[in-house]
Design a protein around this motif. Structure first.
Motif, short mmCIF file in Angstrom:
data_model
loop_
_atom_site.label_atom_id
_atom_site.label_comp_id
_atom_site.label_asym_id
_atom_site.label_seq_id
_atom_site.Cartn_x
_atom_site.Cartn_y
_atom_site.Cartn_z
N CYS A 122 32.61 -31.68 14.81
CA CYS A 122 31.52 -30.80 15.19
C CYS A 122 30.37 -30.88 14.18
CB CYS A 122 32.02 -29.37 15.30
SG CYS A 122 30.79 -28.19 15.88
N GLU A 123 30.71 -30.89 12.90
CA GLU A 123 29.70 -30.98 11.84
C GLU A 123 28.87 -32.27 11.98
OE1 GLU A 123 29.91 -31.89 7.11
OE2 GLU A 123 31.35 -30.43 7.90
N TYR A 124 29.56 -33.39 12.17
CA TYR A 124 28.85 -34.67 12.30
C TYR A 124 28.01 -34.70 13.59
CZ TYR A 124 30.72 -37.12 8.30
OH TYR A 124 30.98 -37.53 7.01
N ARG A 125 28.55 -34.14 14.65
CA ARG A 125 27.82 -34.10 15.93
C ARG A 125 26.55 -33.26 15.77
NH1 ARG A 125 27.67 -30.33 19.63
NH2 ARG A 125 29.57 -29.26 18.99
N LYS A 126 26.67 -32.11 15.13
CA LYS A 126 25.52 -31.22 14.98
C LYS A 126 24.47 -31.79 14.03
CE LYS A 126 27.72 -26.98 16.41
NZ LYS A 126 28.16 -25.62 16.05
N LYS A 127 24.90 -32.59 13.04
CA LYS A 127 23.93 -33.25 12.16
C LYS A 127 23.01 -34.16 12.97
CE LYS A 127 26.49 -33.40 7.82
NZ LYS A 127 27.14 -34.28 6.84
N ARG A 128 23.54 -34.73 14.03
CA ARG A 128 22.75 -35.59 14.90
C ARG A 128 21.99 -34.79 15.96
NH1 ARG A 128 22.83 -40.77 13.49
NH2 ARG A 128 24.80 -41.61 12.77
N ARG A 129 22.25 -33.50 16.00
CA ARG A 129 21.64 -32.61 17.00
C ARG A 129 22.03 -33.02 18.42
NH1 ARG A 129 16.90 -32.70 13.22
NH2 ARG A 129 16.91 -30.64 12.28
N TRP A 130 23.29 -33.39 18.58
CA TRP A 130 23.82 -33.78 19.88
C TRP A 130 24.70 -32.67 20.43
CZ3 TRP A 130 26.09 -39.27 18.52
CH2 TRP A 130 25.05 -40.18 18.33
N THR A 131 24.67 -32.52 21.73
CA THR A 131 25.62 -31.64 22.41
C THR A 131 26.94 -32.41 22.57
OG1 THR A 131 25.02 -32.43 24.61
CG2 THR A 131 23.74 -30.54 23.73
N GLN A 132 27.96 -31.70 22.96
CA GLN A 132 29.22 -32.38 23.25
C GLN A 132 29.03 -33.39 24.39
OE1 GLN A 132 32.04 -29.23 24.01
NE2 GLN A 132 32.46 -28.95 21.82
N ALA A 133 28.22 -33.03 25.37
CA ALA A 133 27.96 -33.93 26.50
C ALA A 133 27.25 -35.21 26.03
CB ALA A 133 27.14 -33.22 27.57
N GLU A 134 26.32 -35.07 25.10
CA GLU A 134 25.62 -36.25 24.58
C GLU A 134 26.58 -37.16 23.81
OE1 GLU A 134 21.03 -34.81 23.95
OE2 GLU A 134 22.57 -33.96 22.62
N LEU A 135 27.44 -36.57 23.00
CA LEU A 135 28.42 -37.37 22.27
C LEU A 135 29.37 -38.04 23.26
CD1 LEU A 135 29.72 -38.48 19.75
CD2 LEU A 135 30.95 -36.29 19.50
N ALA A 136 29.75 -37.34 24.28
CA ALA A 136 30.63 -37.91 25.30
C ALA A 136 29.99 -39.13 25.94
CB ALA A 136 30.96 -36.86 26.37
N GLU A 137 28.72 -39.02 26.28
CA GLU A 137 28.00 -40.13 26.90
C GLU A 137 27.90 -41.32 25.95
OE1 GLU A 137 23.45 -40.97 28.24
OE2 GLU A 137 24.32 -39.06 28.89
N LYS A 138 27.62 -41.05 24.70
CA LYS A 138 27.42 -42.13 23.73
C LYS A 138 28.74 -42.79 23.29
CE LYS A 138 23.25 -39.86 21.99
NZ LYS A 138 22.30 -40.64 22.71
N SER A 139 29.83 -42.03 23.35
CA SER A 139 31.11 -42.54 22.84
C SER A 139 32.05 -43.04 23.93
CB SER A 139 31.82 -41.45 22.05
OG SER A 139 32.22 -40.38 22.90
N GLY A 140 31.86 -42.54 25.15
CA GLY A 140 32.81 -42.87 26.21
C GLY A 140 34.05 -42.00 26.18
N VAL A 141 34.02 -40.93 25.41
CA VAL A 141 35.12 -39.97 25.34
C VAL A 141 34.69 -38.74 26.13
CG1 VAL A 141 36.46 -38.51 23.77
CG2 VAL A 141 35.83 -40.83 23.08
N SER A 142 35.59 -38.17 26.92
CA SER A 142 35.20 -37.04 27.77
C SER A 142 34.78 -35.84 26.94
CB SER A 142 36.35 -36.65 28.70
OG SER A 142 37.36 -35.95 27.98
N ARG A 143 33.89 -35.03 27.52
CA ARG A 143 33.43 -33.82 26.84
C ARG A 143 34.61 -32.87 26.63
NH1 ARG A 143 32.97 -28.97 26.76
NH2 ARG A 143 33.80 -28.79 28.84
N ALA A 144 35.52 -32.82 27.58
CA ALA A 144 36.69 -31.94 27.45
C ALA A 144 37.55 -32.35 26.25
CB ALA A 144 37.51 -31.96 28.72
N THR A 145 37.70 -33.64 26.03
CA THR A 145 38.47 -34.12 24.89
C THR A 145 37.75 -33.77 23.59
OG1 THR A 145 39.49 -35.91 26.15
CG2 THR A 145 39.39 -36.19 23.75
N ILE A 146 36.44 -33.98 23.55
CA ILE A 146 35.66 -33.63 22.36
C ILE A 146 35.79 -32.14 22.06
CG2 ILE A 146 33.31 -33.47 21.42
CD1 ILE A 146 32.76 -36.13 23.03
N ALA A 147 35.68 -31.31 23.08
CA ALA A 147 35.81 -29.87 22.89
C ALA A 147 37.20 -29.52 22.35
CB ALA A 147 35.54 -29.14 24.20
#
Length: 66
Positions: free
Chosen positions: A8-33
């Motif tokens: 979460c800390e690294y994601r927020k440093k990039r100012r990304w939502t969970q959905a944005e990280l999911a899109e960029k990584s190919g990992v589902s938003r539910a898994t990230i959450a």
């Protein structure tokens, strides 16, 4: 070494939502959450690699260093 989770800390440093990280990584938003909340404790190596690659940070920095 204990498992810590700074995803979460690294994601927020990039100012990304969970959905944005999911899109960029190919990992589902539910898994990230689930990883961020601690509900998912056993994360596949492939998932760790996808997330760390998307965030341009090492797996160890995000998931294992205190």
């Amino acid at each position: 070494m204990g498992f810590t989770n700074k995803l979460c800390e690294y994601r927020k440093k990039r100012r990304w939502t969970q959905a944005e990280l999911a899109e960029k990584s190919g990992v589902s938003r539910a898994t990230i959450a689930g990883i961020e909340s601690g509900a998912i404790k056993n994360v596949k190596t492939d998932t760790l690699l996808k997330l760390s690659s998307a965030l341009n940070a090492g797996v160890t920095k995000i998931f294992f260093l205190h």
